[in-house]
Structures are given as structure tokens and as C-alpha cells.
Design a protein around this motif. Sequence first.
Motif, mmCIF file in Angstrom:
data_model
loop_
_atom_site.group_PDB
_atom_site.id
_atom_site.type_symbol
_atom_site.label_atom_id
_atom_site.label_comp_id
_atom_site.label_asym_id
_atom_site.label_seq_id
_atom_site.Cartn_x
_atom_site.Cartn_y
_atom_site.Cartn_z
ATOM 1 N N ASN A 26 7.337 19.940 15.752
ATOM 2 C CA ASN A 26 7.997 18.801 16.378
ATOM 3 C C ASN A 26 7.485 18.423 17.763
ATOM 4 O O ASN A 26 8.080 17.580 18.408
ATOM 5 C CB ASN A 26 9.505 19.056 16.451
ATOM 6 C CG ASN A 26 10.139 19.050 15.079
ATOM 7 O OD1 ASN A 26 9.923 18.135 14.316
ATOM 8 N ND2 ASN A 26 10.888 20.083 14.784
ATOM 9 N N GLN B 231 6.693 14.705 17.757
ATOM 10 C CA GLN B 231 7.908 13.903 17.705
ATOM 11 C C GLN B 231 8.644 13.968 19.049
ATOM 12 O O GLN B 231 9.131 12.955 19.544
ATOM 13 C CB GLN B 231 8.821 14.377 16.583
ATOM 14 C CG GLN B 231 10.076 13.545 16.449
ATOM 15 C CD GLN B 231 10.965 14.001 15.306
ATOM 16 O OE1 GLN B 231 10.770 15.072 14.733
ATOM 17 N NE2 GLN B 231 11.949 13.195 14.981
ATOM 18 N N ARG C 249 6.910 11.742 21.538
ATOM 19 C CA ARG C 249 7.166 10.330 21.223
ATOM 20 C C ARG C 249 8.583 9.943 21.614
ATOM 21 O O ARG C 249 8.816 8.895 22.225
ATOM 22 C CB ARG C 249 6.925 10.064 19.733
ATOM 23 C CG ARG C 249 7.218 8.615 19.344
ATOM 24 C CD ARG C 249 6.978 8.351 17.873
ATOM 25 N NE ARG C 249 7.752 9.215 16.983
ATOM 26 C CZ ARG C 249 9.055 9.058 16.699
ATOM 27 N NH1 ARG C 249 9.751 8.079 17.271
ATOM 28 N NH2 ARG C 249 9.656 9.880 15.856
ATOM 29 N N ASN C 250 9.543 10.788 21.278
ATOM 30 C CA ASN C 250 10.939 10.491 21.600
ATOM 31 C C ASN C 250 11.166 10.404 23.105
ATOM 32 O O ASN C 250 11.885 9.522 23.580
ATOM 33 C CB ASN C 250 11.872 11.528 20.983
ATOM 34 C CG ASN C 250 11.989 11.388 19.480
ATOM 35 O OD1 ASN C 250 11.682 10.355 18.911
ATOM 36 N ND2 ASN C 250 12.419 12.449 18.818
ATOM 37 N N GLN D 185 8.467 5.300 15.716
ATOM 38 C CA GLN D 185 7.241 5.630 14.986
ATOM 39 C C GLN D 185 6.373 4.396 14.802
ATOM 40 O O GLN D 185 5.147 4.490 14.907
ATOM 41 C CB GLN D 185 7.560 6.254 13.622
ATOM 42 C CG GLN D 185 7.853 7.720 13.672
ATOM 43 C CD GLN D 185 7.919 8.347 12.292
ATOM 44 O OE1 GLN D 185 8.152 7.686 11.288
ATOM 45 N NE2 GLN D 185 7.721 9.653 12.242
ATOM 46 N N GLU E 277 4.323 14.608 12.654
ATOM 47 C CA GLU E 277 5.623 15.012 13.196
ATOM 48 C C GLU E 277 6.367 15.973 12.270
ATOM 49 O O GLU E 277 7.155 16.788 12.740
ATOM 50 C CB GLU E 277 6.468 13.776 13.493
ATOM 51 C CG GLU E 277 5.907 12.962 14.645
ATOM 52 C CD GLU E 277 6.730 11.747 15.005
ATOM 53 O OE1 GLU E 277 7.777 11.509 14.369
ATOM 54 O OE2 GLU E 277 6.333 11.029 15.955
#
Length: 144
Positions: free
Chosen positions: A7, A10, A13-14, A20, A38
Motif C-alpha cells: 500500500n 496508494q 497517492r492518498n 486513481q 496499489e
Amino acid sequence: MNESCRNIYQLARNVAGLTQIEASERLGVSVRALGNYELGNTIPHGDIVADMATVYGAKWLGYEHLRLSTKLGQEILPEIDITDIAKSVLVLQKESGDVDDVKPCMIKIACDGRIDRHEEDRWDEVTKEVFEMAGAALSVVFSR
């Protein structure tokens, strides 16, 4: 792939606040490819991770990618904690003090340019402390 690597892409990115779809457009990869990274189904190429680090504003991502997704990284790169800058600074100070404690021994062993058999166990303790301080320093460098 290493389970803990699943993760990091991810998370980065978060933290950047991107969906996405937005991220895949900026990275020039398909949403499916990004989703596979991810989920840990595929490991992204280093160039993709470099782009992720830039797009997401997450320099730590490249380090964690190497540490978690490569055998060499798993063997030689210290673990870092980038979640709390104040904690990272305090841990660095603590680890720096631990290195100060072993410094006389480090100097005594290293003075002759070699590690004798009877010095090996103590040298292992010294290098353990230095390694922990390196990880703590990198945690400060990469903290958000």
C-alpha cells in the motif's frame, strides 16, 4: 511482493489527494496498472516510482519502494517512520545519544584499521547503533 509494500503507492497517492484516475493521467499509466501497483499485484518500474514520487510530492516513496520491493533493499536499508516529524526528531536525538555512548569503543576498534576477532561482537553492537541512527536520520529527512 513483500506484504508491507502493498500500500505504499496508494498511501502516497492518498496523501497527495489524488484519485486513481487523476494520478493515472498525470503518470501516463492506465488506471488498471495503477490499481495493480496499489494492490501489490505488480511492482512498478523504478521510473514509474520516480514519477509517482514527483507527482505525489512524496520523496520517501522511492526509498520505501527500494527497501520493500528489492532483496538488496530488504537486506541493507534501515526501516523508516515518516508519519510524525516530531517523533522522528526525538528518535534521531535518542539514536544519536546511543551512538555517542559507543563512540569511544568505535574509535578504539577502528584506530588500527582492522577489527580483530576479540572485537567483532562489540563492533556488531557499534554498527547496530549506527544503522539505527541512519534510519532515524532518514526518517527526519523523509517526514511529511
